[in-house]
Design a protein around this motif. Structure first.
Motif, PDB file in Angstrom:
ATOM      1  N   LYS A 263       0.829  -1.202   0.000  1.00 42.24           N
ATOM      2  CA  LYS A 263       0.000   0.000   0.000  1.00 42.24           C
ATOM      3  C   LYS A 263       0.865   1.253   0.000  1.00 42.24           C
ATOM      4  O   LYS A 263       0.600   2.214  -0.734  1.00 42.24           O
ATOM      5  N   GLU A 264       1.927   1.234   0.804  1.00 44.26           N
ATOM      6  CA  GLU A 264       2.801   2.399   0.920  1.00 44.26           C
ATOM      7  C   GLU A 264       3.549   2.672  -0.387  1.00 44.26           C
ATOM      8  O   GLU A 264       3.756   3.832  -0.762  1.00 44.26           O
ATOM      9  N   GLU A 265       3.955   1.613  -1.069  1.00 47.92           N
ATOM     10  CA  GLU A 265       4.644   1.798  -2.348  1.00 47.92           C
ATOM     11  C   GLU A 265       3.722   2.434  -3.385  1.00 47.92           C
ATOM     12  O   GLU A 265       4.138   3.333  -4.130  1.00 47.92           O
ATOM     13  N   PHE A 266       2.470   1.992  -3.448  1.00 47.47           N
ATOM     14  CA  PHE A 266       1.537   2.584  -4.412  1.00 47.47           C
ATOM     15  C   PHE A 266       1.221   4.037  -4.062  1.00 47.47           C
ATOM     16  O   PHE A 266       1.029   4.871  -4.956  1.00 47.47           O
ATOM     17  N   GLU A 267       1.170   4.352  -2.775  1.00 43.56           N
ATOM     18  CA  GLU A 267       0.939   5.739  -2.377  1.00 43.56           C
ATOM     19  C   GLU A 267       2.092   6.630  -2.829  1.00 43.56           C
ATOM     20  O   GLU A 267       1.876   7.723  -3.364  1.00 43.56           O
ATOM     21  N   LEU A 268       3.328   6.158  -2.621  1.00 43.06           N
ATOM     22  CA  LEU A 268       4.484   6.935  -3.061  1.00 43.06           C
ATOM     23  C   LEU A 268       4.540   7.004  -4.584  1.00 43.06           C
ATOM     24  O   LEU A 268       4.835   8.061  -5.160  1.00 43.06           O
ATOM     25  N   ALA A 269       4.237   5.893  -5.252  1.00 43.05           N
ATOM     26  CA  ALA A 269       4.263   5.868  -6.718  1.00 43.05           C
ATOM     27  C   ALA A 269       3.258   6.855  -7.303  1.00 43.05           C
ATOM     28  O   ALA A 269       3.570   7.583  -8.261  1.00 43.05           O
ATOM     29  N   SER A 270       2.056   6.893  -6.744  1.00 44.99           N
ATOM     30  CA  SER A 270       1.041   7.814  -7.265  1.00 44.99           C
ATOM     31  C   SER A 270       1.478   9.263  -7.060  1.00 44.99           C
ATOM     32  O   SER A 270       1.266  10.119  -7.930  1.00 44.99           O
ATOM     33  N   MET A 271       2.127   9.538  -5.934  1.00 46.14           N
ATOM     34  CA  MET A 271       2.624  10.886  -5.674  1.00 46.14           C
ATOM     35  C   MET A 271       3.688  11.276  -6.703  1.00 46.14           C
ATOM     36  O   MET A 271       3.675  12.383  -7.255  1.00 46.14           O
ATOM     37  N   ARG A 272       4.609  10.360  -6.970  1.00 45.00           N
ATOM     38  CA  ARG A 272       5.687  10.654  -7.920  1.00 45.00           C
ATOM     39  C   ARG A 272       5.161  10.768  -9.355  1.00 45.00           C
ATOM     40  O   ARG A 272       5.642  11.599 -10.137  1.00 45.00           O
ATOM     41  N   LEU A 273       4.194   9.952  -9.720  1.00 41.88           N
ATOM     42  CA  LEU A 273       3.633  10.057 -11.070  1.00 41.88           C
ATOM     43  C   LEU A 273       2.903  11.383 -11.268  1.00 41.88           C
ATOM     44  O   LEU A 273       2.942  11.964 -12.361  1.00 41.88           O
ATOM     45  N   LYS A 274       2.261  11.868 -10.228  1.00 43.70           N
ATOM     46  CA  LYS A 274       1.633  13.191 -10.310  1.00 43.70           C
ATOM     47  C   LYS A 274       2.689  14.272 -10.528  1.00 43.70           C
ATOM     48  O   LYS A 274       2.481  15.217 -11.299  1.00 43.70           O
TER      49      LYS A 274
END
Length: 422
Positions: free
Chosen positions: A76-87
């Protein structure tokens, strides 16, 4: 008045940023993509240097496509960070979040949850839901998939289709049956799902569309060159031949994939005689061990479509690539194990016709001058600029002995070469 082809080649019709294999988490090369301290996270200022590159190179795009392995362990934490970086990446290159598309990779399924479910012999649909729980409930990726006009990555037949005024994007989850215990992780598309895909594309009249058709998968559907690896690659997508036939039949223009971590651009054509450009995107932010990858850099790509052929409706344009190397930041990609900074596509002229046209033009220039620049040739010969660089180089070398000229290469420059009359 300048001819239509000359005017068109100066215009950019569409720009699409391509990234893959971010491996957000403990396999990321940058601390901005790692959750905690990691021995792999050896790079700093990764995104600030990307912002500098975007300003220097005027990188502004219309879409972003992410070809899987967004995370490393699908937490879950990896997807949260990934979504932040993709934004952040979308903001850097001027792309609206609604124009970001993705497919899952084998690392985007939670293998620990999948193993527990399969060991308990739960229904396969429950196993798949558990495998993708952290991806399914991340708001960024959930909203992206909800914008699809049809389909879902977590339910049969495991593909989604987006469509707007310019693009049809067909994303396929090739990792859904790439289970935790498979070696190697080659990816699978079941035959019944391919049959459903064929039917859906026919219903949507994709083959007759005036839009650009892009197919996105994570695993590679053709055998890419094994360099720099010495051992054979057995990770090609299962049932890839059927997928390629469907792509050709429905006039797909591009296939985008990741998984391999080594960027490549290939041109494919089969019995349907429809050209497909296949871009292996390499890895945007994974740590690439030099013992295996021998200097392969992290990469980001931009597909630039200049125009559409009036006859066969195929696109003309180029793929522009940049690489990141420690100490140098993001630079024009000229790595030995990647693809050129600029690689072109679209010119379907036969090698014989290409050679004939170039020979006539070079000889005409030599009647009045002692040297010929690449820019002069490309302006004089319609669409020759969209020839693959390998074929162009071979043709020029062949002509050098026939006509009698010396080739002076100018690597890293748009001029490419100067031909000096002997």
């Amino acid at each position: 008045m300048q001819p239509y082809w000359y005017i068109c080649k100066c215009l950019v019709y569409m720009k699409i940023i391509i990234i893959s294999d971010l491996h957000v988490g403990d396999a990321a090369v940058s601390n901005e993509f790692a959750l905690e301290s990691s021995t792999n996270a050896v790079k700093n200022h990764f995104l600030s240097e990307l912002r500098q590159l975007a300003a220097q190179e005027n990188i502004q795009a219309d879409y972003i496509v992410v070809a899987g392995d967004i995370t490393n362990r699908a937490t879950k934490e990896e997807f949260e960070l990934a979504s932040m970086r993709l934004k952040e990446i979308a903001e850097i290159v001027g792309v609206e979040q609604s124009n970001v598309f993705f497919v899952p990779g084998n690392h985007d399924g939670n293998w620990a949850e999948e193993e527990l479910s399969m060991t308990a012999q739960e229904n396969i649909n429950i196993t798949i839901q558990r495998k993708y729980n952290n991806l399914r409930f991340n708001n960024f990726f959930k909203e992206c998939l909800e914008r699809a006009h049809s389909g879902c990555y977590y339910k049969e037949p495991y593909f989604a289709i987006w469509s707007d005024d310019n693009l049809n994007i067909i994303g396929i989850n090739t990792s859904v049956f790439d289970h935790y215990n498979k070696q190697p992780h080659h990816g699978v598309i079941r035959k019944q799902d391919l049959a459903e895909l064929d039917t859906k594309l026919r219903e949507l009249h994709i083959a007759n569309s005036s839009k650009i058709n892009i197919l996105v998968v994570h695993h590679h559907p053709i055998q890419q060159p094994d360099l720099p690896f010495e051992r054979a690659d057995h990770s090609i997508l299962q049932n890839a031949a059927t997928l390629m036939e469907i792509a050709s039949k429905h006039n797909v223009n591009f296939i985008i994939h990741g998984h391999k971590h080594i960027p490549r651009l290939a041109q494919y054509s089969d019995e349907y005689q429809h050209p497909i450009n296949i871009l292996c995107a390499g890895s945007f932010s994974a740590r690439l061990d030099d013992r295996w990858f021998q200097g392969v850099p992290n990469t980001i790509h931009q597909i630039e479509i200049d125009k559409i052929c009036n006859v066969n409706k195929t696109p003309f344009g180029k793929v522009v690539s940049w690489s990141h190397n420690t100490g140098h930041g993001w630079t024009k990609d000229e790595s030995i194990n990647g693809i050129p900074h600029k690689e072109f596509f679209g010119n379907r002229m036969s090698p014989v016709e290409l050679k004939k046209q170039l020979k006539e033009s070079i000889e005409r220039f030599f009647e009045t001058q002692t040297h010929v620049k690449w820019s002069e040739l490309s302006d004089h010969c319609a669409d020759v600029i969209y020839t693959s660089r390998k074929l162009l180089e071979k043709t020029i070398v062949d002509l050098s002995s026939e006509i009698g000229f010396t080739i002076f290469k100018t690597p890293g420059q748009d001029e490419l070469f100067i031909l000096l009359k002997e």
